[in-house]
Motif scaffolding. Structure first.
Motif, PDB file in Angstrom:
ATOM      1  N   GLU A 230       0.873  -1.164   0.000  1.00  0.00           N
ATOM      2  CA  GLU A 230       0.000   0.000   0.000  1.00  0.00           C
ATOM      3  C   GLU A 230       0.912   1.215   0.000  1.00  0.00           C
ATOM      4  OE1 GLU A 230      -3.158   0.733  -0.211  1.00  0.00           O
ATOM      5  OE2 GLU A 230      -3.805  -1.347  -0.462  1.00  0.00           O
ATOM      6  N   VAL A 231       0.599   2.206  -0.792  1.00  0.00           N
ATOM      7  CA  VAL A 231       1.436   3.396  -0.858  1.00  0.00           C
ATOM      8  C   VAL A 231       0.555   4.623  -0.969  1.00  0.00           C
ATOM      9  CG1 VAL A 231       1.707   3.114  -3.372  1.00  0.00           C
ATOM     10  CG2 VAL A 231       3.332   4.536  -2.098  1.00  0.00           C
ATOM     11  N   ASN A 232       0.857   5.615  -0.159  1.00  0.00           N
ATOM     12  CA  ASN A 232       0.150   6.890  -0.159  1.00  0.00           C
ATOM     13  C   ASN A 232       1.198   7.988  -0.048  1.00  0.00           C
ATOM     14  OD1 ASN A 232      -1.739   8.939  -0.049  1.00  0.00           O
ATOM     15  ND2 ASN A 232      -2.203   8.622   2.127  1.00  0.00           N
ATOM     16  N   HIS A 233       1.524   8.592  -1.183  1.00  0.00           N
ATOM     17  CA  HIS A 233       2.605   9.565  -1.240  1.00  0.00           C
ATOM     18  C   HIS A 233       3.909   8.887  -0.791  1.00  0.00           C
ATOM     19  CE1 HIS A 233      -0.273  12.650  -2.246  1.00  0.00           C
ATOM     20  NE2 HIS A 233      -0.992  12.369  -1.165  1.00  0.00           N
ATOM     21  N   ARG A 234       4.447   9.274   0.367  1.00  0.00           N
ATOM     22  CA  ARG A 234       5.692   8.660   0.831  1.00  0.00           C
ATOM     23  C   ARG A 234       5.475   7.562   1.861  1.00  0.00           C
ATOM     24  NH1 ARG A 234      10.742  12.883   1.014  1.00  0.00           N
ATOM     25  NH2 ARG A 234      10.345  13.932  -0.972  1.00  0.00           N
ATOM     26  N   ASP A 235       4.262   7.362   2.290  1.00  0.00           N
ATOM     27  CA  ASP A 235       3.962   6.315   3.274  1.00  0.00           C
ATOM     28  C   ASP A 235       3.783   4.982   2.566  1.00  0.00           C
ATOM     29  OD1 ASP A 235       3.943   8.043   5.523  1.00  0.00           O
ATOM     30  OD2 ASP A 235       1.924   8.710   4.998  1.00  0.00           O
ATOM     31  N   VAL A 236       4.529   3.971   3.027  1.00  0.00           N
ATOM     32  CA  VAL A 236       4.508   2.661   2.386  1.00  0.00           C
ATOM     33  C   VAL A 236       4.212   1.580   3.418  1.00  0.00           C
ATOM     34  CG1 VAL A 236       5.906   0.924   1.181  1.00  0.00           C
ATOM     35  CG2 VAL A 236       6.125   3.336   0.577  1.00  0.00           C
ATOM     36  N   GLU A 237       3.365   0.633   3.049  1.00  0.00           N
ATOM     37  CA  GLU A 237       3.140  -0.566   3.854  1.00  0.00           C
ATOM     38  C   GLU A 237       3.398  -1.781   2.972  1.00  0.00           C
ATOM     39  OE1 GLU A 237      -0.309  -2.952   6.405  1.00  0.00           O
ATOM     40  OE2 GLU A 237      -0.767  -1.007   5.472  1.00  0.00           O
ATOM     41  N   LEU A 238       4.264  -2.664   3.435  1.00  0.00           N
ATOM     42  CA  LEU A 238       4.547  -3.902   2.717  1.00  0.00           C
ATOM     43  C   LEU A 238       3.553  -4.954   3.188  1.00  0.00           C
ATOM     44  CD1 LEU A 238       8.463  -3.905   2.882  1.00  0.00           C
ATOM     45  CD2 LEU A 238       6.933  -2.658   1.344  1.00  0.00           C
ATOM     46  N   CYS A 239       2.580  -5.253   2.347  1.00  0.00           N
ATOM     47  CA  CYS A 239       1.476  -6.135   2.736  1.00  0.00           C
ATOM     48  C   CYS A 239       1.776  -7.613   2.515  1.00  0.00           C
ATOM     49  CB  CYS A 239       0.211  -5.760   1.951  1.00  0.00           C
ATOM     50  SG  CYS A 239      -0.277  -4.034   2.092  1.00  0.00           S
ATOM     51  N   ASP A 240       2.679  -7.923   1.609  1.00  0.00           N
ATOM     52  CA  ASP A 240       2.955  -9.318   1.241  1.00  0.00           C
ATOM     53  C   ASP A 240       4.460  -9.490   1.035  1.00  0.00           C
ATOM     54  OD1 ASP A 240       3.059 -11.876   0.238  1.00  0.00           O
ATOM     55  OD2 ASP A 240       1.421 -11.609  -1.191  1.00  0.00           O
ATOM     56  N   LEU A 241       5.179  -9.671   2.150  1.00  0.00           N
ATOM     57  CA  LEU A 241       6.632  -9.805   2.068  1.00  0.00           C
ATOM     58  C   LEU A 241       7.078 -11.036   1.272  1.00  0.00           C
ATOM     59  CD1 LEU A 241       7.796  -8.679   5.637  1.00  0.00           C
ATOM     60  CD2 LEU A 241       8.286  -7.546   3.469  1.00  0.00           C
ATOM     61  N   PRO A 242       6.430 -12.209   1.429  1.00  0.00           N
ATOM     62  CA  PRO A 242       6.869 -13.374   0.640  1.00  0.00           C
ATOM     63  C   PRO A 242       6.804 -13.121  -0.869  1.00  0.00           C
ATOM     64  CG  PRO A 242       5.499 -14.092   2.462  1.00  0.00           C
ATOM     65  CD  PRO A 242       5.414 -12.598   2.436  1.00  0.00           C
TER      66      PRO A 242
END
Length: 255
Positions: A230-242
């Motif tokens: 998920e990405v919103n401007h500079r904020d990132v969330e890694l939802c599926d590392l594998p």
């Protein structure tokens, strides 16, 4: 941004407050990644007396410039930096992004002058470590010398891995590897490995990875559409590392 070379900032440092320095080293959340790791209390105090001061570096301010004389190492206490060289066209070629717990300036030890420039990506703070004084401590503190050699070895190995892998990767692999690298580095510092903010711009990421800024934006959008991030401007969330790891290895399960 300061228009003066870093080497021209020659004002007298404030008086050394050993109690404050001791607290900053011993209690610093980055101390396990920095030089004090593994030192006993007596050795810690000797190292703290060597540290000149903590220096604040504003966003876009230059810490040191190409060919500045080398006399200081900088331990990043807070914030992020980028290092870069100038290409033949006069533009920047970014060579790395550095964060809290890492040392800046080690590339200059052999040459005696800096081989690149370092600029703060945000308001940051570094601990200044005069290298001549540090060398004096190395003779009496083998633990400190071993830790320093370890840090240099890790840095050389990291740069070699980057050179070897990025050169043979597809654009998608490069972006996945870049995000995973940030993830592991943040995790080692006690931060979230899956949620963080990109301190660098899309242009800077592209410069570092050898990609056009449009490619960087497209890759992030594609990862988002596939549910990997998920990405919103500079904020990132890694939802599926594998899946992200599989992409970095060239085994894209979404292809």
């Amino acid at each position: 941004m300061s228009s003066l070379p870093a080497s021209t900032h020659k004002h007298s440092p404030p008086p050394v407050n050993l109690h404050a320095l001791r607290a900053s080293c011993s209690a610093c959340s980055m101390h396990q990644l920095c030089l004090p790791m593994g030192l006993d209390q007596g050795d810690m105090q000797r190292l703290e007396q060597v540290i000149n001061r903590r220096r604040k570096v504003k966003r876009d301010e230059t810490l040191y410039r190409l060919n500045d004389k080398f006399d200081m190492l900088y331990a990043i206490r807070l914030g992020h930096f980028k290092t870069f060289q100038h290409n033949p066209n006069g533009g920047q070629q970014i060579t790395g992004f550095q964060m809290a717990g890492e040392l800046l300036g080690m590339d200059a030890i052999g040459a005696g002058h800096h081989l690149c420039e370092a600029v703060a990506l945000e308001d940051s703070e570094v601990c200044e470590i005069p290298f001549a004084s540090l060398e004096d401590l190395f003779r009496d503190m083998p633990t400190l010398l071993r830790q320093f050699h370890r840090m240099m070895s890790l840095e050389i190995s990291r740069e070699q891995r980057v050179m070897l892998t990025l050169g043979s990767m597809t654009a998608q692999q490069k972006m996945a590897a870049f995000l995973l690298n940030l993830s592991s580095r943040y995790m080692s510092r006690g931060y979230s490995s899956t949620r963080f903010q990109l301190r660098m711009t899309r242009e800077e990421i592209g410069n570092y990875l050898g990609l056009a800024v449009e490619s960087v934006s497209r890759l992030l959008t594609n990862f988002k559409k596939s549910g990997v991030i998920e990405v919103n401007h500079r904020d990132v969330e890694l939802c599926d590392l594998p899946t992200l790891r599989a992409v970095a290895l060239g085994n894209d399960p979404c292809a």
